[in-house]
Design a protein around this motif. Structure first.
Motif, short mmCIF file in Angstrom:
data_model
loop_
_atom_site.label_atom_id
_atom_site.label_comp_id
_atom_site.label_asym_id
_atom_site.label_seq_id
_atom_site.Cartn_x
_atom_site.Cartn_y
_atom_site.Cartn_z
N GLY A 1 40.22 43.07 53.07
CA GLY A 1 39.18 42.45 53.88
C GLY A 1 38.16 41.65 53.11
N MET A 2 38.33 41.50 51.79
CA MET A 2 37.39 40.74 50.97
C MET A 2 38.14 39.63 50.24
SD MET A 2 34.46 42.12 51.55
CE MET A 2 33.49 41.35 50.27
N SER A 3 37.51 38.45 50.18
CA SER A 3 38.11 37.30 49.50
C SER A 3 37.12 36.69 48.53
CB SER A 3 38.55 36.24 50.53
OG SER A 3 39.62 36.72 51.31
N CYS A 4 37.64 35.86 47.63
CA CYS A 4 36.80 35.28 46.57
C CYS A 4 37.38 33.95 46.13
CB CYS A 4 36.74 36.25 45.39
SG CYS A 4 35.79 35.67 43.98
N VAL A 5 36.50 33.00 45.81
CA VAL A 5 36.87 31.73 45.23
C VAL A 5 36.08 31.58 43.93
CG1 VAL A 5 36.80 29.22 45.48
CG2 VAL A 5 37.38 30.66 47.44
N GLY A 6 36.79 31.28 42.81
CA GLY A 6 36.11 31.24 41.52
C GLY A 6 36.46 30.03 40.70
N ALA A 7 35.64 29.80 39.66
CA ALA A 7 35.87 28.70 38.72
C ALA A 7 35.37 29.14 37.35
CB ALA A 7 35.17 27.43 39.16
N ALA A 8 35.97 28.57 36.31
CA ALA A 8 35.62 28.94 34.94
C ALA A 8 34.41 28.15 34.44
CB ALA A 8 36.81 28.72 34.01
N ILE A 9 33.69 28.76 33.49
CA ILE A 9 32.61 28.11 32.75
C ILE A 9 33.07 28.03 31.30
CG2 ILE A 9 30.21 28.32 32.00
CD1 ILE A 9 29.71 29.93 34.60
N PHE A 10 32.85 26.91 30.64
CA PHE A 10 33.44 26.68 29.33
C PHE A 10 32.39 26.61 28.22
CE2 PHE A 10 36.14 24.83 32.59
CZ PHE A 10 37.39 25.33 32.26
N ASP A 11 32.81 26.98 27.01
CA ASP A 11 31.91 26.90 25.85
C ASP A 11 32.03 25.54 25.18
OD1 ASP A 11 34.28 26.90 24.41
OD2 ASP A 11 34.09 28.97 23.72
N GLU A 12 31.42 25.39 24.00
CA GLU A 12 31.40 24.10 23.32
C GLU A 12 32.78 23.65 22.85
OE1 GLU A 12 30.49 27.34 20.33
OE2 GLU A 12 29.93 26.81 22.39
N ASN A 13 33.73 24.60 22.78
CA ASN A 13 35.08 24.27 22.37
C ASN A 13 36.02 24.01 23.55
OD1 ASN A 13 34.51 24.60 19.55
ND2 ASN A 13 34.55 26.81 19.89
N GLY A 14 35.47 24.04 24.75
CA GLY A 14 36.29 23.81 25.92
C GLY A 14 37.12 25.02 26.33
N LEU A 15 36.73 26.22 25.85
CA LEU A 15 37.43 27.46 26.21
C LEU A 15 36.60 28.23 27.24
CD1 LEU A 15 38.60 28.58 22.66
CD2 LEU A 15 39.96 27.45 24.43
N PRO A 16 37.26 28.93 28.17
CA PRO A 16 36.51 29.68 29.19
C PRO A 16 35.73 30.83 28.58
CG PRO A 16 38.84 30.21 29.32
CD PRO A 16 38.72 29.08 28.34
N CYS A 17 34.43 30.90 28.88
CA CYS A 17 33.56 31.96 28.36
C CYS A 17 32.90 32.76 29.46
CB CYS A 17 32.50 31.38 27.44
SG CYS A 17 31.38 30.21 28.25
N ALA A 18 33.00 32.30 30.70
CA ALA A 18 32.39 32.99 31.85
C ALA A 18 33.01 32.42 33.12
CB ALA A 18 30.87 32.81 31.85
N GLY A 19 32.56 32.93 34.25
CA GLY A 19 33.08 32.44 35.52
C GLY A 19 32.05 32.57 36.61
N ILE A 20 32.15 31.70 37.60
CA ILE A 20 31.26 31.72 38.75
C ILE A 20 32.13 31.80 40.00
CG2 ILE A 20 31.18 29.19 38.91
CD1 ILE A 20 28.23 29.51 39.82
N SER A 21 31.64 32.47 41.03
CA SER A 21 32.46 32.65 42.24
C SER A 21 31.58 32.90 43.45
CB SER A 21 33.42 33.83 42.07
OG SER A 21 32.69 35.05 41.96
N ILE A 22 32.20 32.80 44.62
CA ILE A 22 31.59 33.26 45.86
C ILE A 22 32.54 34.29 46.47
CG2 ILE A 22 30.26 31.16 46.31
CD1 ILE A 22 32.47 30.36 48.32
N SER A 23 32.00 35.26 47.15
CA SER A 23 32.83 36.31 47.74
C SER A 23 32.23 36.76 49.07
CB SER A 23 32.94 37.51 46.79
OG SER A 23 31.66 37.95 46.38
N GLY A 24 33.10 37.26 49.92
CA GLY A 24 32.65 37.72 51.23
C GLY A 24 33.82 38.20 52.07
N PRO A 25 33.57 38.54 53.32
CA PRO A 25 34.64 39.00 54.21
C PRO A 25 35.72 37.94 54.37
CG PRO A 25 32.49 39.48 55.15
CD PRO A 25 32.25 38.58 53.98
N SER A 26 36.97 38.37 54.36
CA SER A 26 38.09 37.43 54.46
C SER A 26 38.05 36.62 55.76
CB SER A 26 39.42 38.19 54.36
OG SER A 26 39.53 38.81 53.10
N GLY A 27 37.47 37.20 56.81
CA GLY A 27 37.40 36.49 58.09
C GLY A 27 36.59 35.23 58.02
N ARG A 28 35.65 35.11 57.07
CA ARG A 28 34.84 33.90 56.94
C ARG A 28 35.46 32.89 55.98
NH1 ARG A 28 29.96 37.42 56.98
NH2 ARG A 28 29.63 37.00 54.75
#
Length: 357
Positions: free
Chosen positions: A294-321
């Motif tokens: 019943g829970m869903s999420c959409v995410g994207a990576a955050i990159f460091d100075e070398n262009g490698l993923p160092c973190a991530g940002i997302s939104i999450s909530g009930p799958s119905g929305r």
């Protein structure tokens, strides 16, 4: 006659007084000179003893104390002054034989990590999990409690993470500056999408939540700071996996495995890598009921100075929305937010997608 008699008696009394006075002076003088003789004799013996010691070529010191004994403190002081210090670097009392680390510190950090992973646990459970005798685990936990790194709930008889552990961990976030830069972007993302916005960093094959801005909807997702999620069943985690070097992603997944949480968990390499390929192509991930029903999420990576993923940002909530018509809009909004944080933190957004695993 009478006068002569009393006169003779007075003379006798005077002589007796003089004799007693003379006797007292003589006794005092004898005692005084006897004490002087004894002291000078003692000094003579001390000097003579040193002379004999030096003349015989002895190297040890003579400590002659008159009418007293050395206290334990004096004895230790003399021992320190006369003990010859060995050459070379002294052996550290904190270094254990045959080990490059301090065992007690390893155990303390292991217990603290175990508490952080489960949130709260009894002494018996922690001792079993770390392979320690309960008495040893209790001593370590009480030491952590003394310094504020652990806390004890007397009602439930369980151990919890203390406030100092939070403060120490927060120092890392202050150093990185990620949360300060990310907070206003998280809030803008929440207002734009209407869903809870999250910020997380990778730790092995998991992601750890470090910041969140909740939506105003009464039914919403909530992940307190410190919450861990496996990468393969997390929107943020899959976004990071998709953008890291393929060999690194494979190594993490092989070590951690692909445990199943719901019927929709991507628990086979083929299914997961196919999803990562789609994520890499569009720049954002989509997780639907893969960690929690019943829970869903959409995410994207955050990159460091070398262009490698160092973190991530997302939104999450009930799958119905998370309707199919909204997913594309959500994904683009999250990807834009990730790119914005990347630039503000001095990172570099990769110019082309990475190759698939």
């Amino acid at each position: 006659m009478k006068t002569g008699f009393w006169s003779d008696m007075a003379g006798s009394s005077f002589v007796a007084q003089r004799m007693r006075a003379f006797s007292q002076v003589r006794n005092f003088s004898e005692k005084f000179f006897r004490n002087i003789r004894e002291k000078y004799y003692a000094l003579f013996l001390i000097g003579f003893s040193f002379f004999i010691a030096l003349s015989d070529g002895k190297t040890e010191k003579l400590f002659l104390l008159q009418n007293r004994h050395e206290t334990g403190q004096d004895a230790r002081r003399h021992a320190m002054n006369t003990t010859k210090r060995p050459r070379g670097r002294p052996r550290s009392p904190f270094t254990e034989s045959g080990s490059a680390t301090l065992q007690s510190l390893d155990r303390a950090l292991g217990l603290l990590t175990a508490i952080a992973r489960v949130g709260h646990a009894t002494l018996t459970d922690l001792a079993l999990a770390q392979g320690l005798p309960p008495a040893t685990a209790h001593r370590i936990l009480t030491t952590l409690q003394k310094h504020g790194f652990a806390d004890f709930d007397r009602h439930s008889q369980e151990w919890l993470v203390g406030i100092e552990a939070y403060r120490t961990g927060s120092a890392y976030l202050r150093r990185a500056g990620l949360t300060e830069i990310g907070q206003p972007i998280l809030r803008a993302l929440m207002e734009q999408t209407g869903e809870t916005a999250n910020l997380a960093v990778p730790d092995g094959a998991e992601v750890v939540s470090i910041a969140q801005v909740e939506t105003t909807h009464p039914i919403r997702a909530f992940f307190p700071a410190g919450t861990r999620s496996p990468m393969h069943a997390s929107g943020t985690g899959k976004a990071i996996l998709a953008m890291m070097p393929p060999e690194r992603a494979r190594a993490l997944l092989q070590k951690a495995g692909l445990p199943v949480f719901t019927p929709k968990t991507l628990s086979t390499p083929n299914d997961l890598f196919a999803d990562l390929e789609r994520t890499r192509a569009r720049g954002w991930s989509y997780e639907a009921d893969e960690r929690h029903d019943g829970m869903s999420c959409v995410g994207a990576a955050i990159f460091d100075e070398n262009g490698l993923p160092c973190a991530g940002i997302s939104i999450s909530g009930p799958s119905g929305r998370f309707k199919s018509v909204s997913i594309e809009r959500f994904g683009q909004a999250v990807a834009d937010a990730g790119s914005q944080i990347t630039r503000l933190t001095g990172g570099t957004v990769p110019g082309s997608p990475l190759q698939g695993p």
